[in-house]
Design an enzyme around this catalytic site. Structure first.
Site, PDB file in Angstrom:
ATOM      1  N   LYS A   1      26.056  29.069 -18.661  1.00  0.00           N
ATOM      2  CA  LYS A   1      26.527  29.181 -20.051  1.00  0.00           C
ATOM      3  C   LYS A   1      25.359  29.196 -21.017  1.00  0.00           C
ATOM      4  CE  LYS A   1      25.388  24.845 -21.213  1.00  0.00           C
ATOM      5  NZ  LYS A   1      24.281  24.548 -22.097  1.00  0.00           N
TER       6      LYS A   1
ATOM      7  N   PRO B   1      18.754  29.775 -13.704  1.00  0.00           N
ATOM      8  CA  PRO B   1      17.463  29.069 -13.632  1.00  0.00           C
ATOM      9  C   PRO B   1      17.640  27.543 -13.672  1.00  0.00           C
ATOM     10  CG  PRO B   1      17.472  30.670 -15.442  1.00  0.00           C
ATOM     11  CD  PRO B   1      18.831  30.706 -14.834  1.00  0.00           C
TER      12      PRO B   1
ATOM     13  N   GLY C   1      23.100  25.211 -14.803  1.00  0.00           N
ATOM     14  CA  GLY C   1      23.196  25.636 -13.400  1.00  0.00           C
ATOM     15  C   GLY C   1      23.760  24.548 -12.496  1.00  0.00           C
TER      16      GLY C   1
ATOM     17  N   ASP D   1      28.951  19.145 -19.150  1.00  0.00           N
ATOM     18  CA  ASP D   1      29.125  20.604 -19.141  1.00  0.00           C
ATOM     19  C   ASP D   1      30.042  21.069 -18.011  1.00  0.00           C
ATOM     20  OD1 ASP D   1      27.402  20.946 -21.289  1.00  0.00           O
ATOM     21  OD2 ASP D   1      25.653  21.422 -20.042  1.00  0.00           O
TER      22      ASP D   1
HETATM   23  P1  ATP Z   1      21.585  19.934 -18.083  1.00  0.00           P
HETATM   24  O1  ATP Z   1      22.962  20.043 -17.503  1.00  0.00           O
HETATM   25  O2  ATP Z   1      20.925  18.618 -17.892  1.00  0.00           O
HETATM   26  O3  ATP Z   1      21.476  20.529 -19.458  1.00  0.00           O
HETATM   27  P2  ATP Z   1      20.183  22.292 -17.222  1.00  0.00           P
HETATM   28  O4  ATP Z   1      21.291  23.234 -17.440  1.00  0.00           O
HETATM   29  O5  ATP Z   1      19.030  22.392 -18.164  1.00  0.00           O
HETATM   30  O6  ATP Z   1      20.694  20.832 -17.155  1.00  0.00           O
HETATM   31  P3  ATP Z   1      20.136  22.267 -14.338  1.00  0.00           P
HETATM   32  O7  ATP Z   1      19.703  23.477 -13.583  1.00  0.00           O
HETATM   33  O8  ATP Z   1      21.559  21.898 -14.285  1.00  0.00           O
HETATM   34  O9  ATP Z   1      19.593  22.440 -15.796  1.00  0.00           O
HETATM   35  O10 ATP Z   1      19.229  21.065 -13.774  1.00  0.00           O
HETATM   36  C1  ATP Z   1      18.922  19.866 -14.420  1.00  0.00           C
HETATM   37  C2  ATP Z   1      18.407  18.863 -13.384  1.00  0.00           C
HETATM   38  O11 ATP Z   1      19.522  18.421 -12.603  1.00  0.00           O
HETATM   39  C3  ATP Z   1      17.428  19.446 -12.360  1.00  0.00           C
HETATM   40  O12 ATP Z   1      16.104  19.304 -12.775  1.00  0.00           O
HETATM   41  C4  ATP Z   1      17.724  18.656 -11.099  1.00  0.00           C
HETATM   42  O13 ATP Z   1      16.896  17.528 -11.002  1.00  0.00           O
HETATM   43  C5  ATP Z   1      19.143  18.134 -11.260  1.00  0.00           C
HETATM   44  N1  ATP Z   1      20.167  18.751 -10.386  1.00  0.00           N
HETATM   45  C6  ATP Z   1      21.149  18.111  -9.745  1.00  0.00           C
HETATM   46  N2  ATP Z   1      21.942  18.972  -9.078  1.00  0.00           N
HETATM   47  C7  ATP Z   1      21.465  20.190  -9.312  1.00  0.00           C
HETATM   48  C8  ATP Z   1      21.870  21.497  -8.895  1.00  0.00           C
HETATM   49  N3  ATP Z   1      22.927  21.688  -8.117  1.00  0.00           N
HETATM   50  N4  ATP Z   1      21.166  22.544  -9.355  1.00  0.00           N
HETATM   51  C9  ATP Z   1      20.105  22.342 -10.175  1.00  0.00           C
HETATM   52  N5  ATP Z   1      19.653  21.136 -10.564  1.00  0.00           N
HETATM   53  C10 ATP Z   1      20.333  20.061 -10.148  1.00  0.00           C
END
Ligand code: ATP
Length: 299
Positions: free
Chosen positions: A16, A102, A109, A144
């Site tokens: 998103k 990413p 993600g 989220d």
């Molecule tokens: P947030 O939901 O915190 O805004 P984001 O969208 O910026 O996160 P994500 O790719 O969801 O980024 O990853 C945030 C952190 O969550 C990663 O650095 C990792 O340590 C942890 N994590 C836990 N499960 C996952 C997963 N399935 N994929 C990616 N990261 C994960």
């Protein structure tokens, strides 16, 4: 996927962007109240389930996945445990996550992985849950996750889990510029609290926002895009400000930080415009991906 056992269930959930993100002051439970315009984009996380005697996890991707935990800290793993507990089952199955969003890029993600896992295991374990029960489980996994489960377009309130779906008829064309570093969401929020003490939260999106969003009118939406976390993200990593400027110089109607960053989102007029912007940015060494927002079912 490099495995020989059959896949027993599969599901996908999109990443998103936040077309608008307003953040209120931190509350006593440590969470920030939000008002946000969540928009799913055409970048998908897929989860495949393979029969196994215990819970296992594998992540495949062309992206840098070095920051992704491969055990109980992974949100997909936590989703499997939570759903199994709820259903009174032993959590069994090999989860294979095919990752396109990413990592730590502000595009949810991990939350999409949790949502896709709930869907895939829900099919596999024949979970007969109401939408309120799915939403409750999703909220326990992260703010989220309920939106990623919905996967369309919605106004989010509370921690982001209170969703009002928005009917969108035409896509927006976006250029996503990935950084070569990650930003911790928690750190961005901490810094936000320091630089915006006493922030106030609006109750509604600005006038004209929803109409422009629903009709895919990029020119009208561009000046209304907003991210309260942008200043905090840029102050932690000044390179982000340079990327914002580069995206606008490349012709985007507007550039903003996606979620808590560091990914930067550029809004284009149409698909050709998005490709032109991406080519210019790619030529100057940026890691770019063109995508579009997902119109809703009913739009
Ligand atoms: P947030 O939901 O915190 O805004 P984001 O969208 O910026 O996160 P994500 O790719 O969801 O980024 O990853 C945030 C952190 O969550 C990663 O650095 C990792 O340590 C942890 N994590 C836990 N499960 C996952 C997963 N399935 N994929 C990616 N990261 C994960």
């Amino acid at each position: 996927m490099a495995q020989s056992s059959p896949v027993v269930a599969s599901a996908r959930a999109p990443g998103k962007v936040n077309l608008g993100l307003w953040v209120g002051p931190v509350s006593s439970d440590g969470f920030h109240p939000l008002l946000t315009a969540f928009q799913a984009v055409d970048v998908w996380e897929e989860v495949h389930v393979i029969d196994a005697d215990d819970l296992q996890l594998e992540v495949v991707s062309d992206l840098d996945i070095s920051g992704v935990p491969l055990g109980p800290d992974n949100l997909a793993w936590r989703a499997a445990i939570l759903l199994a507990d709820h259903l009174g089952l032993d959590p069994r199955g090999r989860l294979v996550i095919d990752k396109s969003v990413p990592v730590a890029g502000g595009m949810a993600g991990g939350s999409a992985d949790a949502a896709a896992t709930l869907k895939a295991l829900g099919q596999h374990w024949r979970a007969d849950l109401s939408s309120a029960q799915w939403s409750e489980l999703a909220t326990q996994l992260g703010s989220d996750v309920p939106f990623c489960l919905l996967g369309t377009a919605a106004i989010g309130r509370g921690r982001g889990e209170q969703l009002d779906e928005v009917s969108v008829s035409s896509p927006l064309h976006l250029v996503m510029v990935q950084a070569d570093f990650a930003l911790s969401t928690a750190e961005v929020y901490r810094h936000y609290d320091q630089i915006h003490p006493g922030a106030t939260l609006p109750t509604e999106l600005p006038e004209g926002f929803v109409a422009a969003w629903q009709s895919g009118d990029a020119t009208a939406l561009a000046p209304l895009l907003h991210n309260d976390l942008e200043r905090a993200a840029c102050s932690l990593r000044p390179e982000i400000s340079e990327t914002l400027a580069a995206v606008e110089q490349a012709g985007a109607l507007r550039a903003i930080v996606s979620g808590s960053g560091p990914t930067v989102m550029g809004l284009a007029r149409d698909a050709d415009h998005a490709h032109d912007i991406a080519t210019t940015l790619g030529d100057s060494g940026h890691a770019v991906r063109v995508t579009q927002s997902l119109p809703t079912r009913s739009g």
